[in-house]
Motif scaffolding. Structure first.
Motif, PDB file in Angstrom:
ATOM      1  N   ALA A 107      50.502  37.023  34.286  1.00 41.37           N
ATOM      2  CA  ALA A 107      50.479  38.374  33.586  1.00 41.37           C
ATOM      3  C   ALA A 107      49.365  38.967  33.654  1.00 41.37           C
ATOM      4  CB  ALA A 107      51.132  38.352  32.178  1.00 41.37           C
ATOM      5  N   ALA A 108      48.325  38.336  34.477  1.00 45.87           N
ATOM      6  CA  ALA A 108      46.733  38.799  34.490  1.00 45.87           C
ATOM      7  C   ALA A 108      46.936  40.167  35.218  1.00 45.87           C
ATOM      8  CB  ALA A 108      46.011  37.709  35.338  1.00 45.87           C
ATOM      9  N   PRO A 109      45.964  40.889  35.048  1.00 50.67           N
ATOM     10  CA  PRO A 109      45.827  42.327  35.560  1.00 50.67           C
ATOM     11  C   PRO A 109      45.714  42.123  37.177  1.00 50.67           C
ATOM     12  CG  PRO A 109      44.201  42.208  33.774  1.00 50.67           C
ATOM     13  CD  PRO A 109      44.843  40.813  33.984  1.00 50.67           C
ATOM     14  N   ILE A 110      46.532  43.162  37.908  1.00 53.30           N
ATOM     15  CA  ILE A 110      46.246  43.084  39.415  1.00 53.30           C
ATOM     16  C   ILE A 110      45.295  44.004  39.634  1.00 53.30           C
ATOM     17  CG2 ILE A 110      48.696  42.523  39.693  1.00 53.30           C
ATOM     18  CD1 ILE A 110      49.361  45.454  40.407  1.00 53.30           C
ATOM     19  N   ALA A 111      44.795  44.260  40.757  1.00 53.14           N
ATOM     20  CA  ALA A 111      43.623  45.221  41.289  1.00 53.14           C
ATOM     21  C   ALA A 111      44.326  46.563  41.114  1.00 53.14           C
ATOM     22  CB  ALA A 111      43.485  44.985  42.743  1.00 53.14           C
ATOM     23  N   VAL A 165      57.498  43.592  36.833  1.00 50.39           N
ATOM     24  CA  VAL A 165      56.641  44.448  35.826  1.00 50.39           C
ATOM     25  C   VAL A 165      55.381  43.523  35.951  1.00 50.39           C
ATOM     26  CG1 VAL A 165      57.315  42.825  33.818  1.00 50.39           C
ATOM     27  CG2 VAL A 165      56.186  44.852  33.305  1.00 50.39           C
ATOM     28  N   VAL A 166      54.045  44.406  36.220  1.00 47.83           N
ATOM     29  CA  VAL A 166      52.774  43.870  36.553  1.00 47.83           C
ATOM     30  C   VAL A 166      51.881  44.634  35.314  1.00 47.83           C
ATOM     31  CG1 VAL A 166      53.225  43.415  38.793  1.00 47.83           C
ATOM     32  CG2 VAL A 166      52.382  45.538  38.289  1.00 47.83           C
ATOM     33  N   ASN A 167      50.987  43.663  35.222  1.00 45.87           N
ATOM     34  CA  ASN A 167      49.729  44.161  34.255  1.00 45.87           C
ATOM     35  C   ASN A 167      48.805  45.089  35.151  1.00 45.87           C
ATOM     36  OD1 ASN A 167      47.491  44.426  32.871  1.00 45.87           O
ATOM     37  ND2 ASN A 167      47.330  42.574  32.001  1.00 45.87           N
ATOM     38  N   GLY A 168      48.626  46.387  34.973  1.00 46.73           N
ATOM     39  CA  GLY A 168      47.782  47.345  35.881  1.00 46.73           C
ATOM     40  C   GLY A 168      46.607  47.245  35.262  1.00 46.73           C
TER      41      GLY A 168
END
Length: 145
Positions: free
Chosen positions: A51-55, A134-137
């Motif tokens: 769940a770490a932020p992506i670029a 779902v991703v962390n922006g």
């Protein structure tokens, strides 16, 4: 000093040194968002279990491709500025899970907050609720920049 006493003192010092090392490792793991943000591209795959932020560029590309956007900051933060089309669901509110549960689970989502920290918890909770993409922006400033 006797050899046994010297060995005991050395063992105690090594134990104390090891304890300090473990404490330092624990403290560094609780660092600020720069460590999570630095991972950026390595955590950028859409199906990443982290769940770490992506670029930011990867998050914006997902949004351009039609991903729904969820801003998990407070209403006050949202009113001060947000990404176009973002839905505001405050992660710290008591009804977060209920409100997120009303969203369709089968569409892609980009979740963001001020720094990416609250988004970590939101992404994890959404995945537990059955959201499959779902991703962390990350943080708003990085995305709106």
């Amino acid at each position: 000093m006797t050899p046994t006493r010297t060995a005991t003192r050395t063992a105690r010092r090594l134990t104390a040194l090891a304890a300090v090392g473990v404490l330092l490792l624990g403290v560094s793991a609780c660092g600020d968002d720069t460590t999570a943000d630095a991972r950026g591209s390595s955590a950028s795959s859409a199906a990443d279990s982290s769940a770490a932020p992506i670029a930011a560029a990867d998050a914006l590309a997902r949004i351009e491709d039609g991903a729904a956007v969820v801003d998990v900051r407070t209403a006050e933060e949202f009113e001060a500025g947000h990404l176009e089309g973002a839905v505001n669901i405050d992660y710290t509110a008591d009804d977060f899970a209920e409100r997120v549960g009303e969203l369709p689970t089968d569409v892609p989502y980009v979740v963001y907050c001020a720094s990416g920290r609250r988004a970590v918890g939101a992404v994890e909770q959404m995945r537990e609720l059955g959201f499959t993409d779902v991703v962390n922006g990350g943080g708003y400033d990085d995305l709106a920049g």
